[in-house]
Each structure stands twice: as structure tokens, then as C-alpha cells.
Design a protein around this motif. Structure first.
Motif, PDB file in Angstrom:
ATOM      1  N   GLY A 147       0.846  -1.191   0.000  1.00  0.00           N
ATOM      2  CA  GLY A 147       0.000   0.000   0.000  1.00  0.00           C
ATOM      3  C   GLY A 147       0.876   1.233   0.000  1.00  0.00           C
TER       4      GLY A 147
ATOM      5  N   ALA B 126      -3.249  -0.181  -2.920  1.00  0.00           N
ATOM      6  CA  ALA B 126      -4.148   0.472  -1.965  1.00  0.00           C
ATOM      7  C   ALA B 126      -3.497   1.764  -1.477  1.00  0.00           C
ATOM      8  CB  ALA B 126      -4.425  -0.463  -0.790  1.00  0.00           C
TER       9      ALA B 126
ATOM     10  N   TRP C 127      -3.186  -4.390   0.542  1.00  0.00           N
ATOM     11  CA  TRP C 127      -3.873  -5.586   0.072  1.00  0.00           C
ATOM     12  C   TRP C 127      -2.932  -6.375  -0.800  1.00  0.00           C
ATOM     13  CZ3 TRP C 127      -8.324  -2.458  -2.534  1.00  0.00           C
ATOM     14  CH2 TRP C 127      -7.891  -1.910  -3.745  1.00  0.00           C
TER      15      TRP C 127
ATOM     16  N   ALA D 229      -5.925  -8.657  -5.795  1.00  0.00           N
ATOM     17  CA  ALA D 229      -6.558  -7.634  -4.949  1.00  0.00           C
ATOM     18  C   ALA D 229      -7.827  -8.119  -4.263  1.00  0.00           C
ATOM     19  CB  ALA D 229      -6.861  -6.392  -5.778  1.00  0.00           C
TER      20      ALA D 229
ATOM     21  N   TYR E 184      -6.255  -7.915   3.414  1.00  0.00           N
ATOM     22  CA  TYR E 184      -6.684  -6.539   3.677  1.00  0.00           C
ATOM     23  C   TYR E 184      -6.264  -6.179   5.092  1.00  0.00           C
ATOM     24  CZ  TYR E 184      -9.906  -6.960  -0.334  1.00  0.00           C
ATOM     25  OH  TYR E 184     -10.460  -7.135  -1.569  1.00  0.00           O
TER      26      TYR E 184
END
Length: 197
Positions: free
Chosen positions: A81, A119, A136, A141, A147
């Protein structure tokens, strides 16, 4: 000379959850760099690309190198991310110009061996604000088990005329992940939920 004023790197490993050992310990890392905002004090700059094209790849490489060093290489990384904190003399678009263009995202994705959209989060902030960086799975994804989010802060950044650009990564899923996966979820609509109130 490097445009980076300060770098903060964090790494944690979670081995216990609610007092029980997790199946496989997961390492999470984050790297935050404080840099001068090249657009601060210039009013509304119409074209942000020239500065983004120069600065973003430098930041992506620096951050990726440090993330892979603390997490055991690009192949050990399972999720990623990114985030931007914009000092108060800048606008949110300044952070977006760095993290949401191919000059940062594509470089980071390639260096971390990912294919997913990365992300993200961004906000304007005062010095010392903690960035919460969502992550993620770097190639799938829809893999809900990955997550998650991690936090990092530069104690004196972003200064009003700075940006703090961050990326985070993890070596595996959340501890004891067990809520299924988006690709195998049943079809759920308001109609199918009728009568469940």
C-alpha cells in the motif's frame, strides 16, 4: 544531492493473537520519507507532471529498497500500500501527483513484483501526524485475507512545505484470517437480504 530530508522505517512481527500463536508469523514494514514539496508556495500550479516525473521515481526506488531490505526481499512481500501526507502549505493534489502517477506507482509495483492496483490513503496534515497505510495482496486484490493496514509517522514531518510519502508491505495475511474471499463470496444484494432484519 538527495531530495529526502528524513527517512523513518518500521518493521514488526506478530506471533501471538489473543494469547494464541498465529499459524505463520507475519512481518509488516513501512517506510516514510519527508521531502520538500516542490509546489509549495507557488499557488495553483497547472501542470504537476514535470516535478512528479523527476521526484516520484526517486522516492519509489528509495522506499522499495528499504522495504525489501527489512522484509526479506520482494518475493517475501505478499501485500502492499501507499500513502501521502501533505504539509499545510500544500494541497492534497500534491501528494496525489506523486503517489497516483505511474512515476511512483508503476515503479513501486515493479520493484515489489506486484500487479495489483496499490491500496492508498492521503491527507493534508501537520507535523507528526500518523499515516495509516492500507495494504492488500500485491497480485490478487480480491484476496480479503490480506486486507490490513499499518501505521508510521515522521516525528517532525510533514513540515508545512513538505510531503511525507510512504509505502507499506506485509509478508502474509492477517493473523488467523477466516472471513472468506471476495472471489468466492455468494451474491448478496438488498433483495437477497430481505427478511434478515
Amino acid at each position: 544531492m538527495s531530495p529526502i530530508r528524513r527517512v523513518v522505517t518500521s518493521c514488526e512481527e506478530l506471533s501471538l493473537e489473543l494469547g494464541a500463536a498465529v499459524h505463520t508469523p507475519v512481518r509488516r514494514g513501512a517506510v516514510a520519507v519527508a521531502v520538500r514539496n516542490p509546489w509549495a508556495g507557488r499557488g495553483v500550479v497547472a501542470d504537476l507532471r514535470p516535478e512528479a516525473e523527476k521526484l516520484a521515481p526517486v522516492l519509489a526506488r528509495e522506499i522499495a529498497d528499504r522495504l525489501t531490505a527489512v522484509l526479506g526481499g520482494a518475493d517475501a512481500i505478499a501485500s502492499f500500500g501507499k500513502a501521502a501526507l501533505v504539509g499545510l502549505d500544500g494541497e492534497a493534489e500534491h501528494g496525489d501527483a506523486l503517489i497516483h502517477t505511474p512515476y511512483f506507482g508503476n515503479v513501486l509495483r515493479e520493484l515489489l513484483h506486484g500487479t495489483s492496483i496499490i491500496a492508498f490513503s492521503e491527507e493534508r496534515a501537520v507535523a507528526g501526524t500518523t499515516a495509516t497505510v492500507p495494504v492488500w495482496h500485491k497480485t490478487e486484490a480480491a484476496t480479503r485475507s490480506h486486507y490490513s493496514a499499518t501505521q508510521i509517522r515522521v516525528p517532525d514531518g510533514p513540515r508545512p512545505d513538505e510531503l511525507v510519502i510512504t509505502a507499506a508491505a506485509a509478508t502474509g495475511p492477517r493473523p488467523n484470517a477466516r472471513i472468506g474471499d471476495r472471489s468466492t463470496d455468494p451474491a448478496v444484494t438488498l433483495e437477497t437480504l430481505e427478511g434478515t432484519r
